[in-house]
Design a protein around this motif. Structure first.
Motif, mmCIF file in Angstrom:
data_model
loop_
_atom_site.group_PDB
_atom_site.id
_atom_site.type_symbol
_atom_site.label_atom_id
_atom_site.label_comp_id
_atom_site.label_asym_id
_atom_site.label_seq_id
_atom_site.Cartn_x
_atom_site.Cartn_y
_atom_site.Cartn_z
ATOM 1 N N TYR A 1 10.236 -4.975 -6.734
ATOM 2 C CA TYR A 1 9.448 -4.994 -5.500
ATOM 3 C C TYR A 1 8.034 -5.529 -5.720
ATOM 4 O O TYR A 1 7.689 -6.618 -5.251
ATOM 5 C CB TYR A 1 9.368 -3.599 -4.876
ATOM 6 C CG TYR A 1 8.561 -3.605 -3.596
ATOM 7 C CD1 TYR A 1 9.113 -4.126 -2.428
ATOM 8 C CD2 TYR A 1 7.249 -3.156 -3.559
ATOM 9 C CE1 TYR A 1 8.369 -4.187 -1.250
ATOM 10 C CE2 TYR A 1 6.493 -3.207 -2.391
ATOM 11 C CZ TYR A 1 7.062 -3.726 -1.243
ATOM 12 O OH TYR A 1 6.324 -3.787 -0.083
ATOM 13 N N LEU A 2 7.190 -4.773 -6.460
ATOM 14 C CA LEU A 2 5.757 -5.061 -6.453
ATOM 15 C C LEU A 2 5.416 -6.454 -6.972
ATOM 16 O O LEU A 2 4.639 -7.180 -6.346
ATOM 17 C CB LEU A 2 5.015 -4.005 -7.286
ATOM 18 C CG LEU A 2 3.489 -4.059 -7.171
ATOM 19 C CD1 LEU A 2 3.043 -3.740 -5.745
ATOM 20 C CD2 LEU A 2 2.847 -3.090 -8.151
ATOM 21 N N GLN A 3 5.979 -6.845 -8.114
ATOM 22 C CA GLN A 3 5.606 -8.129 -8.708
ATOM 23 C C GLN A 3 6.026 -9.310 -7.833
ATOM 24 O O GLN A 3 5.447 -10.393 -7.922
ATOM 25 C CB GLN A 3 6.213 -8.251 -10.115
ATOM 26 C CG GLN A 3 5.541 -9.309 -10.987
ATOM 27 C CD GLN A 3 5.763 -9.073 -12.479
ATOM 28 O OE1 GLN A 3 5.849 -7.943 -12.928
ATOM 29 N NE2 GLN A 3 5.873 -10.138 -13.238
ATOM 30 N N LEU A 4 7.002 -9.089 -6.976
ATOM 31 C CA LEU A 4 7.437 -10.135 -6.056
ATOM 32 C C LEU A 4 6.464 -10.342 -4.903
ATOM 33 O O LEU A 4 6.497 -11.385 -4.239
ATOM 34 C CB LEU A 4 8.805 -9.789 -5.464
ATOM 35 C CG LEU A 4 10.066 -10.059 -6.264
ATOM 36 C CD1 LEU A 4 10.123 -9.222 -7.525
ATOM 37 C CD2 LEU A 4 11.305 -9.786 -5.399
ATOM 38 N N ARG A 5 5.628 -9.337 -4.665
ATOM 39 C CA ARG A 5 4.791 -9.354 -3.461
ATOM 40 C C ARG A 5 3.404 -9.933 -3.694
ATOM 41 O O ARG A 5 2.588 -9.972 -2.776
ATOM 42 C CB ARG A 5 4.674 -7.927 -2.897
ATOM 43 C CG ARG A 5 6.010 -7.329 -2.461
ATOM 44 C CD ARG A 5 6.605 -8.088 -1.295
ATOM 45 N NE ARG A 5 7.933 -7.611 -0.947
ATOM 46 C CZ ARG A 5 9.051 -8.216 -1.316
ATOM 47 N NH1 ARG A 5 8.996 -9.320 -2.047
ATOM 48 N NH2 ARG A 5 10.214 -7.731 -0.951
ATOM 49 N N ILE B 1 0.836 -1.207 0.000
ATOM 50 C CA ILE B 1 0.000 0.000 0.000
ATOM 51 C C ILE B 1 0.869 1.255 0.000
ATOM 52 O O ILE B 1 0.603 2.214 -0.744
ATOM 53 C CB ILE B 1 -0.957 -0.011 1.208
ATOM 54 C CG1 ILE B 1 -1.979 -1.137 1.052
ATOM 55 C CG2 ILE B 1 -1.661 1.332 1.353
ATOM 56 C CD1 ILE B 1 -2.805 -1.395 2.292
ATOM 57 N N SER B 2 1.917 1.249 0.805
ATOM 58 C CA SER B 2 2.819 2.403 0.866
ATOM 59 C C SER B 2 3.513 2.614 -0.476
ATOM 60 O O SER B 2 3.651 3.751 -0.953
ATOM 61 C CB SER B 2 3.864 2.197 1.961
ATOM 62 O OG SER B 2 3.260 2.035 3.231
ATOM 63 N N PHE B 3 3.936 1.511 -1.096
ATOM 64 C CA PHE B 3 4.582 1.611 -2.402
ATOM 65 C C PHE B 3 3.645 2.248 -3.421
ATOM 66 O O PHE B 3 4.033 3.150 -4.172
ATOM 67 C CB PHE B 3 5.004 0.221 -2.878
ATOM 68 C CG PHE B 3 5.447 0.195 -4.317
ATOM 69 C CD1 PHE B 3 6.770 0.470 -4.662
ATOM 70 C CD2 PHE B 3 4.543 -0.095 -5.342
ATOM 71 C CE1 PHE B 3 7.169 0.468 -5.986
ATOM 72 C CE2 PHE B 3 4.941 -0.105 -6.664
ATOM 73 C CZ PHE B 3 6.250 0.179 -6.993
ATOM 74 N N ALA C 1 9.859 4.929 -4.476
ATOM 75 C CA ALA C 1 8.919 4.250 -3.576
ATOM 76 C C ALA C 1 9.515 2.968 -3.023
ATOM 77 O O ALA C 1 9.381 2.665 -1.828
ATOM 78 C CB ALA C 1 7.621 3.957 -4.335
ATOM 79 N N THR C 2 10.189 2.198 -3.884
ATOM 80 C CA THR C 2 10.793 0.936 -3.448
ATOM 81 C C THR C 2 11.860 1.176 -2.394
ATOM 82 O O THR C 2 11.927 0.466 -1.375
ATOM 83 C CB THR C 2 11.403 0.196 -4.649
ATOM 84 O OG1 THR C 2 10.357 -0.140 -5.554
ATOM 85 C CG2 THR C 2 12.113 -1.079 -4.205
ATOM 86 N N PHE C 3 12.698 2.175 -2.627
ATOM 87 C CA PHE C 3 13.778 2.458 -1.660
ATOM 88 C C PHE C 3 13.194 2.851 -0.306
ATOM 89 O O PHE C 3 13.623 2.352 0.742
ATOM 90 C CB PHE C 3 14.682 3.571 -2.191
ATOM 91 C CG PHE C 3 15.843 3.854 -1.303
ATOM 92 C CD1 PHE C 3 16.998 3.078 -1.383
ATOM 93 C CD2 PHE C 3 15.794 4.877 -0.361
ATOM 94 C CE1 PHE C 3 18.087 3.337 -0.545
ATOM 95 C CE2 PHE C 3 16.869 5.132 0.476
ATOM 96 C CZ PHE C 3 18.018 4.357 0.379
ATOM 97 N N ILE C 4 12.205 3.737 -0.302
ATOM 98 C CA ILE C 4 11.606 4.198 0.953
ATOM 99 C C ILE C 4 10.938 3.041 1.692
ATOM 100 O O ILE C 4 11.106 2.873 2.908
ATOM 101 C CB ILE C 4 10.600 5.331 0.679
ATOM 102 C CG1 ILE C 4 11.345 6.587 0.198
ATOM 103 C CG2 ILE C 4 9.773 5.645 1.927
ATOM 104 C CD1 ILE C 4 10.430 7.703 -0.272
ATOM 105 N N VAL C 5 10.198 2.224 0.941
ATOM 106 C CA VAL C 5 9.479 1.111 1.580
ATOM 107 C C VAL C 5 10.455 0.093 2.142
ATOM 108 O O VAL C 5 10.337 -0.326 3.312
ATOM 109 C CB VAL C 5 8.516 0.444 0.576
ATOM 110 C CG1 VAL C 5 7.992 -0.883 1.128
ATOM 111 C CG2 VAL C 5 7.358 1.370 0.256
#
Length: 294
Positions: A160-164, A14-16, A54-58
């Protein structure tokens, strides 16, 4: 690296999404002209790096999961994956060029002089005579050089996202990621930077179908190589080679939604590639092979 729970993963996703969409859409609203129709300029760059930001921050501060599975290694021993990534546009372009004329949508102008003129370029007589091969050659050479720019997206989508999503079900993960990725481009489409300014619902739908197919292919390359640099090269080749050449081959086409790279005709070769990947994945699961992102 903190162990991930379902709730922490949900918070991360969600944060991403909030960051990737917020930074991109906000910067594009401020920096991109409302009526595009041309090529994206420097105003698109901050938004293009929004998924990476976004990925770095998350990973660093929100979930604190670290970067072990982000695929940041080059993994040059998987040079074959890099080669596939670089050459993916070739069969797609060949099919578009053939089928566009065969089905009566448009006939490609391989001289590309009309397309170059539309961009305001006035090539020398010597270059104009050789543009039919010089421009594709320049595009292919330039594609890997553009990979660091497309890293801005790939670090987010494939890093990040596709892995989750859906664990060991890569096709479902690609479908969800592809839809999200396509909708993330909405400001670009609605401001006229895709399909020669076509802002219709059909253009948005076709674009999302193609981002789903490309997510399946890029996800396969990511699993095969363990590196998001491979998918960055593939993404760069898609944009620089596929996008550039179809725009120059069909500069005044009435059926833009069919003939552009990422349009309806490209769905056929990309879809066939995806079918091969899905069948291959199914056979791998039958023998108990697990998918682990390196």
């Amino acid at each position: 690296m903190r162990p991930m729970t379902a709730s922490r993963t949900a918070v991360g996703v969600i944060s991403f999404l909030l960051l990737a969409f917020g930074v991109a859409w906000g910067s594009w609203a401020l920096l991109l002209p409302k009526n595009g129709g041309g090529t994206l300029g420097l105003g698109a760059v901050p938004g293009a790096f929004a998924p990476a930001i976004a990925t770095f921050i998350v990973r660093k501060w929100i979930t604190r999961e670290g970067f072990r599975d982000a695929g940041l290694g080059l993994h040059l021993d998987h040079w074959g994956s890099y080669l596939i990534a670089w050459l993916i546009p070739v069969p797609v372009l060949a099919f578009i060029a053939w089928s566009a004329g065969a089905f009566g949508f448009a006939h490609p102008d391989f001289s590309m002089l009309a397309g170059l003129a539309q961009l305001g370029s006035k090539p020398s007589p010597a270059f104009a005579q050789n543009a039919w091969y010089a421009v594709p050659l320049i595009a292919f050479v330039s594609a890997p050089l553009a990979a660091p720019i497309l890293f801005g997206e790939e670090f987010g989508w494939r890093g990040y996202l596709q892995l989750r999503f859906f664990g060991s079900r890569p096709t479902l993960a690609a479908v969800v990621t592809g839809i999200i990725w396509g909708l993330w481009h909405l400001p670009i489409i609605l401001r006229g930077y895709e399909f020669h300014g076509d802002r219709s619902f059909a253009a948005i739908a076709v674009f999302c179908v193609c981002t789903v197919l490309v997510s399946i292919i890029f996800g396969w390359l990511r699993r095969r190589s363990g590196s998001i640099w491979v998918t960055s090269v593939a993404h760069a080749a898609t944009n620089v080679v596929g996008g550039t050449l179809t725009s120059l081959w069909f500069p005044g086409a009435a059926n833009t939604l069919f003939v552009m790279y990422g349009g309806i005709l490209s769905v056929i070769p990309l879809g066939l590639f995806c079918v091969w990947i899905i069948v291959r994945d199914a056979r791998a699961r039958e023998i108990g092979k697990d998918y682990v992102y390196r």
